[in-house]
Design a protein around this motif. Structure first.
Motif, PDB file in Angstrom:
ATOM      1  N   GLU A  83       0.830  -1.203   0.000  1.00  5.49           N
ATOM      2  CA  GLU A  83       0.000   0.000   0.000  1.00  5.49           C
ATOM      3  C   GLU A  83       0.870   1.263   0.000  1.00  5.49           C
ATOM      4  OE1 GLU A  83      -0.171  -2.451   2.148  1.00  5.49           O
ATOM      5  OE2 GLU A  83      -2.242  -3.075   2.550  1.00  5.49           O
ATOM      6  N   LEU A  84       1.893   1.265   0.846  1.00  7.63           N
ATOM      7  CA  LEU A  84       2.774   2.433   0.918  1.00  7.63           C
ATOM      8  C   LEU A  84       3.644   2.558  -0.330  1.00  7.63           C
ATOM      9  CD1 LEU A  84       3.883   2.289   4.669  1.00  7.63           C
ATOM     10  CD2 LEU A  84       2.038   3.620   3.624  1.00  7.63           C
ATOM     11  N   ALA A  85       4.111   1.430  -0.846  1.00  3.97           N
ATOM     12  CA  ALA A  85       4.906   1.465  -2.074  1.00  3.97           C
ATOM     13  C   ALA A  85       4.098   2.043  -3.222  1.00  3.97           C
ATOM     14  CB  ALA A  85       5.390   0.054  -2.418  1.00  3.97           C
ATOM     15  N   ALA A  86       2.845   1.606  -3.347  1.00  2.00           N
ATOM     16  CA  ALA A  86       1.995   2.112  -4.427  1.00  2.00           C
ATOM     17  C   ALA A  86       1.753   3.604  -4.279  1.00  2.00           C
ATOM     18  CB  ALA A  86       0.670   1.353  -4.435  1.00  2.00           C
ATOM     19  N   GLU A  87       1.529   4.083  -3.057  1.00  2.00           N
ATOM     20  CA  GLU A  87       1.270   5.509  -2.851  1.00  2.00           C
ATOM     21  C   GLU A  87       2.495   6.350  -3.188  1.00  2.00           C
ATOM     22  OE1 GLU A  87      -0.767   9.021  -1.958  1.00  2.00           O
ATOM     23  OE2 GLU A  87      -1.390   6.995  -2.523  1.00  2.00           O
ATOM     24  N   ASP A  88       3.684   5.913  -2.768  1.00  2.00           N
ATOM     25  CA  ASP A  88       4.896   6.665  -3.093  1.00  2.00           C
ATOM     26  C   ASP A  88       5.127   6.696  -4.600  1.00  2.00           C
ATOM     27  OD1 ASP A  88       5.707   7.521  -0.559  1.00  2.00           O
ATOM     28  OD2 ASP A  88       6.641   5.599  -0.106  1.00  2.00           O
ATOM     29  N   LEU A  89       4.910   5.597  -5.271  1.00  2.00           N
ATOM     30  CA  LEU A  89       5.081   5.564  -6.728  1.00  2.00           C
ATOM     31  C   LEU A  89       4.030   6.425  -7.424  1.00  2.00           C
ATOM     32  CD1 LEU A  89       5.981   1.803  -7.153  1.00  2.00           C
ATOM     33  CD2 LEU A  89       7.439   3.739  -7.770  1.00  2.00           C
ATOM     34  N   ARG A  90       2.817   6.412  -6.901  1.00  2.00           N
ATOM     35  CA  ARG A  90       1.763   7.243  -7.489  1.00  2.00           C
ATOM     36  C   ARG A  90       2.131   8.723  -7.375  1.00  2.00           C
ATOM     37  NH1 ARG A  90      -1.903   5.290  -4.671  1.00  2.00           N
ATOM     38  NH2 ARG A  90      -2.413   3.578  -6.086  1.00  2.00           N
ATOM     39  N   LEU A  91       2.663   9.125  -6.241  1.00  2.00           N
ATOM     40  CA  LEU A  91       3.066  10.514  -6.056  1.00  2.00           C
ATOM     41  C   LEU A  91       4.274  10.861  -6.935  1.00  2.00           C
ATOM     42  CD1 LEU A  91       2.665  10.781  -2.181  1.00  2.00           C
ATOM     43  CD2 LEU A  91       1.225  11.848  -3.929  1.00  2.00           C
ATOM     44  N   ALA A  92       5.195   9.919  -7.136  1.00  2.00           N
ATOM     45  CA  ALA A  92       6.337  10.154  -8.022  1.00  2.00           C
ATOM     46  C   ALA A  92       5.866  10.333  -9.459  1.00  2.00           C
ATOM     47  CB  ALA A  92       7.329   8.998  -7.924  1.00  2.00           C
ATOM     48  N   VAL A  93       4.902   9.504  -9.893  1.00  2.00           N
ATOM     49  CA  VAL A  93       4.340   9.638 -11.247  1.00  2.00           C
ATOM     50  C   VAL A  93       3.704  11.009 -11.412  1.00  2.00           C
ATOM     51  CG1 VAL A  93       2.516   8.806 -12.783  1.00  2.00           C
ATOM     52  CG2 VAL A  93       4.008   7.171 -11.620  1.00  2.00           C
ATOM     53  N   ARG A  94       2.963  11.436 -10.396  1.00  2.00           N
ATOM     54  CA  ARG A  94       2.311  12.751 -10.479  1.00  2.00           C
ATOM     55  C   ARG A  94       3.341  13.879 -10.572  1.00  2.00           C
ATOM     56  NH1 ARG A  94      -2.484  15.177  -9.598  1.00  2.00           N
ATOM     57  NH2 ARG A  94      -2.415  17.341  -8.846  1.00  2.00           N
ATOM     58  N   ALA A  95       4.388  13.811  -9.757  1.00  2.00           N
ATOM     59  CA  ALA A  95       5.412  14.860  -9.787  1.00  2.00           C
ATOM     60  C   ALA A  95       6.095  14.919 -11.148  1.00  2.00           C
ATOM     61  CB  ALA A  95       6.441  14.611  -8.686  1.00  2.00           C
ATOM     62  N   LEU A  96       6.394  13.772 -11.730  1.00  2.00           N
ATOM     63  CA  LEU A  96       7.006  13.752 -13.060  1.00  2.00           C
ATOM     64  C   LEU A  96       6.049  14.310 -14.102  1.00  2.00           C
ATOM     65  CD1 LEU A  96       8.759  10.265 -12.864  1.00  2.00           C
ATOM     66  CD2 LEU A  96       9.890  12.494 -12.930  1.00  2.00           C
ATOM     67  N   GLY A  97       4.757  14.047 -13.944  1.00  2.00           N
ATOM     68  CA  GLY A  97       3.782  14.573 -14.890  1.00  2.00           C
ATOM     69  C   GLY A  97       3.663  16.073 -14.865  1.00  2.00           C
ATOM     70  N   GLU A  98       4.027  16.682 -13.741  1.00  2.00           N
ATOM     71  CA  GLU A  98       3.930  18.135 -13.641  1.00  2.00           C
ATOM     72  C   GLU A  98       4.936  18.846 -14.543  1.00  2.00           C
ATOM     73  OE1 GLU A  98       4.361  19.026  -9.543  1.00  2.00           O
ATOM     74  OE2 GLU A  98       2.364  18.286  -8.991  1.00  2.00           O
ATOM     75  N   VAL A  99       6.023  18.191 -14.895  1.00  2.00           N
ATOM     76  CA  VAL A  99       7.029  18.842 -15.748  1.00  2.00           C
ATOM     77  C   VAL A  99       6.437  19.203 -17.102  1.00  2.00           C
ATOM     78  CG1 VAL A  99       9.246  18.573 -16.895  1.00  2.00           C
ATOM     79  CG2 VAL A  99       8.931  17.681 -14.575  1.00  2.00           C
ATOM     80  N   GLY A 100       5.746  18.251 -17.724  1.00  2.00           N
ATOM     81  CA  GLY A 100       5.156  18.503 -19.037  1.00  2.00           C
ATOM     82  C   GLY A 100       3.748  19.036 -18.985  1.00  2.00           C
ATOM     83  N   GLY A 101       3.191  19.194 -17.769  1.00  2.00           N
ATOM     84  CA  GLY A 101       1.837  19.700 -17.654  1.00  2.00           C
ATOM     85  C   GLY A 101       0.778  18.635 -17.805  1.00  2.00           C
ATOM     86  N   HIS A 102       1.157  17.367 -17.626  1.00  2.00           N
ATOM     87  CA  HIS A 102       0.164  16.296 -17.734  1.00  2.00           C
ATOM     88  C   HIS A 102      -0.769  16.299 -16.538  1.00  2.00           C
ATOM     89  CE1 HIS A 102       2.285  14.774 -21.194  1.00  2.00           C
ATOM     90  NE2 HIS A 102       3.412  14.749 -20.497  1.00  2.00           N
ATOM     91  N   VAL A 103      -0.341  16.867 -15.436  1.00  2.00           N
ATOM     92  CA  VAL A 103      -1.198  17.065 -14.267  1.00  2.00           C
ATOM     93  C   VAL A 103      -0.910  18.453 -13.732  1.00  2.00           C
ATOM     94  CG1 VAL A 103      -1.305  14.628 -13.637  1.00  2.00           C
ATOM     95  CG2 VAL A 103       0.526  16.053 -12.712  1.00  2.00           C
ATOM     96  N   GLY A 104      -1.921  19.052 -13.110  1.00  2.00           N
ATOM     97  CA  GLY A 104      -1.716  20.352 -12.474  1.00  2.00           C
ATOM     98  C   GLY A 104      -1.415  21.478 -13.435  1.00  2.00           C
TER      99      GLY A 104
END
Length: 440
Positions: A403-424
């Protein structure tokens, strides 16, 4: 996402003022109608055609112009676009803009409006849009190369690859979470492979971040602070290097009270020379404030030129973290001197080419050749956030709890997506495009 903007935008895409040619850009669903209303028809796609432009309100002739039509979605903005290549007189341009403003569904574009639509329509990602702004603002060859590299997607491609790897790791973690009670899922083997991949991803991102901020510094400039005692020749040297009278030169000590900046292009690299208040002990309140600012600029500098006059000693730079070059000034007053190192004379020009070469070499070492991957603070903050989530994954309880591994990876994916504007993306669009020029 906010509601889509369906207005047709128009704006001058060339510089303001008198010119041989003025280009007006039109983008939106009514681009074809604009050409019909002003020019009487739509030319073949992507071909310039000579048209007499008339005001639809009264039929009077506005100009004889070249017009072009670009059907979407394969355009800069991702929608139908048109261009009007006018004679560059102010009255001509004003008349055409006024006619466009009266057409139904048309309105003037704000700063960066065309590039904003390119992002929203998927023609550019956010990092590439930022590269457009950097390319427009580029003053040196190095800045131009860096901006073009980013516009070509250097950062976007790398971050997309990292994000895809993080998503694969996330899928593995979620599989362990969702199917842990299935006999064909080997938790231990899956965890070992997943954490190995996450560690490799973490190492790649950390390596990119350990670049000395070369990209951001190339955008902003390589700051060189001239420091020394009063009358050490700082202002005179600044004027000589700038080849114009920038700073006031006086024999009265303490003339310079605040920092004076001059931008130079040295070998295609942006270098900012900073003249500062002379370093000495004084009780004069304004001069004390200026010396405080000098020490702050020294602490933030990329390079400090410690100026030493013929009758003085090297200045006390305090806790200077930057590299320091000692420069002996007023070389014309040092007859027969055998001192080594850099000696210059702002009066005769002796030693100035060698000094500029030395500064250029320092700038090249500090800024690189425009090949940095990270060029903005926003990019760095997003990658640092992704790195922090991966660090927590590798060091924490996630190794035992999917559960914790999935949450940390999900947050890492989101942070990487912010570079190109895929999120946020909405969080940064207004701030980004406010700095663009009208018509881009």
């Amino acid at each position: 996402m906010s509601a889509p903007d369906t207005d047709t935008l128009f704006a001058p895409a060339s510089g303001f003022g008198r010119a041989a040619v003025a280009v007006i850009r039109v983008s939106g669903p009514a681009a074809r109608d604009v050409l019909i209303a002003l020019g009487g028809g739509v030319p073949a796609p992507r071909r310039l055609s000579l048209r007499t432009l008339r005001d639809p309100a009264d039929g009077r002739v506005l100009d004889a112009a070249l017009v072009a039509f670009f059907p979407g979605p394969n355009t800069y903005s991702g929608e139908d676009m048109a261009e009007l290549h006018l004679h560059g007189g102010l009255a001509v341009r004003a008349g055409v803009l006024a006619a466009l403003a009266r057409l139904p569904g048309c309105r003037p574009a704000g700063p960066g409006a065309f590039t904003r639509r390119a992002v929203l329509n998927g023609r550019l990602d956010l990092a590439e849009a930022e590269a457009v702004a950097d390319l427009i603002d580029a003053e040196t060859e190095g800045q131009r190369r860096q901006a073009l590299r980013q516009l070509d997607g250097a950062l976007s491609r790398q971050v997309a690859a990292w994000r895809a790897e993080a998503i694969d790791c996330l899928a593995g973690a979620e599989a362990a979470l969702d199917f842990s009670d299935e006999g064909d899922v080997d938790d231990a083997g899956l965890d070992a492979a997943l954490f190995g991949r996450a560690e490799a991803l973490r190492g790649a991102i950390a390596a990119a971040l350990a670049d000395g901020r070369r990209g951001e510094r190339l955008r902003d400039g390589f700051f060189v602070v001239l420091a020394g005692a009063p009358n050490a020749g700082k202002s005179t040297l600044l004027n000589a290097l700038a080849r114009r009278e920038v700073a006031i030169v006086s024999d009265v000590p303490g003339t310079t009270r605040d920092a004076i900046e001059v931008r130079l292009d040295l070998g295609g690299l942006p270098v900012v020379l900073v003249d500062t208040a002379g370093l000495r002990e004084t009780d004069e309140a304004i001069e004390v404030a200026g010396i405080g600012r000098t020490r702050a600029r020294i602490a933030d500098a990329d390079l400090v030129l410690a100026l030493v006059p013929p009758d003085g000693a090297a200045p006390d730079l305090g806790a200077a973290g930057a590299r320091t070059l000692t420069v002996r000034t007023k070389g014309d007053l040092r007859p027969g001197s055998t001192e080594g190192g850099l000696t210059v004379s702002a009066r005769t020009g002796a030693g100035l080419p060698a000094l500029l070469d030395a500064v250029r070499l320092e700038a090249e070492a500090g800024l690189g050749a425009g090949d940095a991957l990270i060029t903005r603070t926003r990019h760095r903050a997003a990658l640092e956030a992704a790195l922090a989530h991966l660090d927590r994954l590798l060091a924490g309880a996630g190794r035992a709890l999917p559960e914790l591994a999935a949450e940390d990876l999900r947050l890492a994916v989101r942070a990487l997506g912010e570079v190109g504007g895929h999120v946020g993306v909405e969080d940064v669009l207004d701030r980004l495009f406010a700095g663009f020029c009208i018509g881009k």
